[in-house]
Write an enzyme that holds these catalytic residues in place. Structure first.
Site, mmCIF file in Angstrom:
data_model
loop_
_atom_site.group_PDB
_atom_site.id
_atom_site.type_symbol
_atom_site.label_atom_id
_atom_site.label_comp_id
_atom_site.label_asym_id
_atom_site.label_seq_id
_atom_site.Cartn_x
_atom_site.Cartn_y
_atom_site.Cartn_z
ATOM 1 N N ARG A 255 67.203 -38.012 63.571
ATOM 2 C CA ARG A 255 66.715 -38.047 64.941
ATOM 3 C C ARG A 255 66.898 -36.655 65.534
ATOM 4 O O ARG A 255 67.881 -35.980 65.231
ATOM 5 C CB ARG A 255 67.511 -39.062 65.790
ATOM 6 C CG ARG A 255 67.201 -40.527 65.500
ATOM 7 C CD ARG A 255 65.780 -40.927 65.908
ATOM 8 N NE ARG A 255 65.489 -42.324 65.611
ATOM 9 C CZ ARG A 255 64.961 -42.768 64.471
ATOM 10 N NH1 ARG A 255 64.653 -41.909 63.495
ATOM 11 N NH2 ARG A 255 64.724 -44.048 64.298
ATOM 12 N N GLU A 284 59.425 -36.323 71.396
ATOM 13 C CA GLU A 284 58.353 -36.402 70.401
ATOM 14 C C GLU A 284 57.106 -36.911 71.110
ATOM 15 O O GLU A 284 57.182 -37.985 71.703
ATOM 16 C CB GLU A 284 58.732 -37.362 69.265
ATOM 17 C CG GLU A 284 59.796 -36.782 68.346
ATOM 18 C CD GLU A 284 60.282 -37.746 67.284
ATOM 19 O OE1 GLU A 284 59.707 -38.848 67.165
ATOM 20 O OE2 GLU A 284 61.245 -37.415 66.590
ATOM 21 N N HIS A 303 57.165 -37.152 62.833
ATOM 22 C CA HIS A 303 57.971 -38.349 62.549
ATOM 23 C C HIS A 303 57.211 -39.285 61.594
ATOM 24 O O HIS A 303 56.950 -40.443 61.905
ATOM 25 C CB HIS A 303 58.334 -39.080 63.856
ATOM 26 C CG HIS A 303 59.505 -39.998 63.723
ATOM 27 N ND1 HIS A 303 60.445 -40.181 64.719
ATOM 28 C CD2 HIS A 303 59.904 -40.804 62.714
ATOM 29 C CE1 HIS A 303 61.352 -41.054 64.322
ATOM 30 N NE2 HIS A 303 61.042 -41.454 63.102
HETATM 31 O O1 LIG Z 1 63.438 -45.887 60.071
HETATM 32 C C1 LIG Z 1 63.531 -45.148 61.048
HETATM 33 O O2 LIG Z 1 64.558 -45.090 61.735
HETATM 34 C C2 LIG Z 1 62.424 -44.311 61.441
HETATM 35 O O3 LIG Z 1 62.586 -43.287 62.020
HETATM 36 C C3 LIG Z 1 61.073 -44.796 61.159
HETATM 37 O O4 LIG Z 1 60.517 -45.266 62.327
#
Ligand SMILES: O=C(O)C(=O)CO
Length: 339
Positions: A255, A284, A303
């Protein structure tokens, strides 16, 4: 079972299936059309639109919610309006968009999809590592610039074979990255809250670093694969980047907020680190004029870590499994508990 014997999907006892709330079908925030048949086999699908149009009738029907790309948004008001809600299944592994304590306070269970996402997300991590090491995106721009002599392009990259990879977060994705990196003859270091079993370490040739600092100092590539929690927020900041080698590359597939983005911009501009490859940022997408979008030593992807046909389908399969377990009062294979 009985449902399988019904011809052409919509069975006569559709209304008796447990109600599953989804944001929408198709569209940007909607579950993919290809998954609808699987979901309809087990659930009576209710979209947010249908729910809002007929709230009084629908609210009692909803026993489960399937979150696709963080939608629908789960807030107190929605939770209060669903008296029969038992479980929320997430279409991915990261749960940072959910207030876990709030959901749990309503007696609602939660599940994620760690098994489905691990291979394709690990592939994305390796793709970013390789693309950054070998400057593929810059190379693409040279190749499409008319008249540019290839020998004039200064595209010396860094070697992957024999380089040291530091994996921060050795969950199911981190482990699959190690498997892949082994095939590239990399030296593998990892940091994790809990150390992996010796056989697991040996199988991928990974060495445990109890301290993140020692991993950062040794790695040529640092791959961030932790989930975002209050403990990992800006885990990689100015100090951590300064510990890294000036020739090192930072790859983030977790993230955006696990990395201090302001510090990253400075580190990339001043040669504190060589390059970065990011599948995640905050926000994002980034605003069009964001400095990260202008630096040559940065690769950014939108992403797309999990985005393959097979993985997205497996995510829905994993969600179905988790929801059915929860509705049947069985142990939920990928239950997520509030910490
Ligand atoms: O699996 C996750 O956490 C992702 O970022 C995919 O949406």
């Amino acid at each position: 079972g009985f449902q399988d014997l019904q011809p052409f999907g919509s069975s006569p006892c559709r209304g008796e299936l447990p109600g599953l709330l989804v944001n929408e079908i198709g569209g940007i925030h909607g579950i993919l059309h290809g998954h609808v048949a699987l979901l309809k086999k087990h659930f009576y699908l209710i979209t947010m639109k249908e729910f809002l149009e007929n709230r009084k009738h629908m609210s009692k029907k909803v026993q489960a919610i399937y979150l696709w790309w963080h939608k629908p948004i789960i807030d107190r008001e929605l939770l209060q309006s669903l008296p029969n809600l038992k479980v929320i299944a997430n279409s991915g592994v990261g749960m940072d968009h959910l207030d876990l304590k709030l959901v749990a306070s309503f007696g609602v269970k939660m599940a994620n999809a760690p098994y489905a996402v691990s291979s394709s997300t690990a592939d994305t991590g390796m793709a970013l590592l390789l693309a950054s090491a070998r400057r593929l995106v810059e190379g693409y721009h040279v190749a499409i610039s008319p008249g540019m002599e290839y020998c004039e392009a200064d595209l010396l990259g860094v070697e992957v074979t024999g380089a040291t990879l530091g994996i921060i977060g050795m969950g199911s994705i981190g482990y699959k990255i190690a498997l892949r990196a082994k095939a590239f003859e990399m030296n593998i270091l990892y940091h994790n809250r809990t150390r992996r079993k010796e056989q697991e370490e040996q199988a991928v040739g990974a060495t445990y670093c109890e301290k993140i600092d020692s991993l950062l100092q040794q790695a040529d590539f640092v791959m961030v694969v932790v989930s975002l929690t209050p403990q990992t927020h800006k885990l990689i900041g100015k100090r951590e980047m300064e510990l890294m080698k000036p020739t090192a590359t930072l790859i983030n597939i977790s993230r955006g907020a696990v990395v201090d983005q302001e510090a990253l911009v400075t580190a990339l501009q001043t040669g504190v680190i060589r390059a970065a490859a990011l599948d995640v940022t905050y926000p994002e997408p980034l605003p069009r004029d964001h400095t990260l979008l202008k630096l040559k030593n940065v690769i950014i992807t939108p992403h797309l870590g999990i985005k393959t046909d097979k993985t997205t389908y497996m995510i829905t399969e994993e969600a179905v499994e988790n929801i059915l377990a929860a509705l049947n009062g069985l142990p939920i294979p990928s239950e997520v508990l509030p910490s």
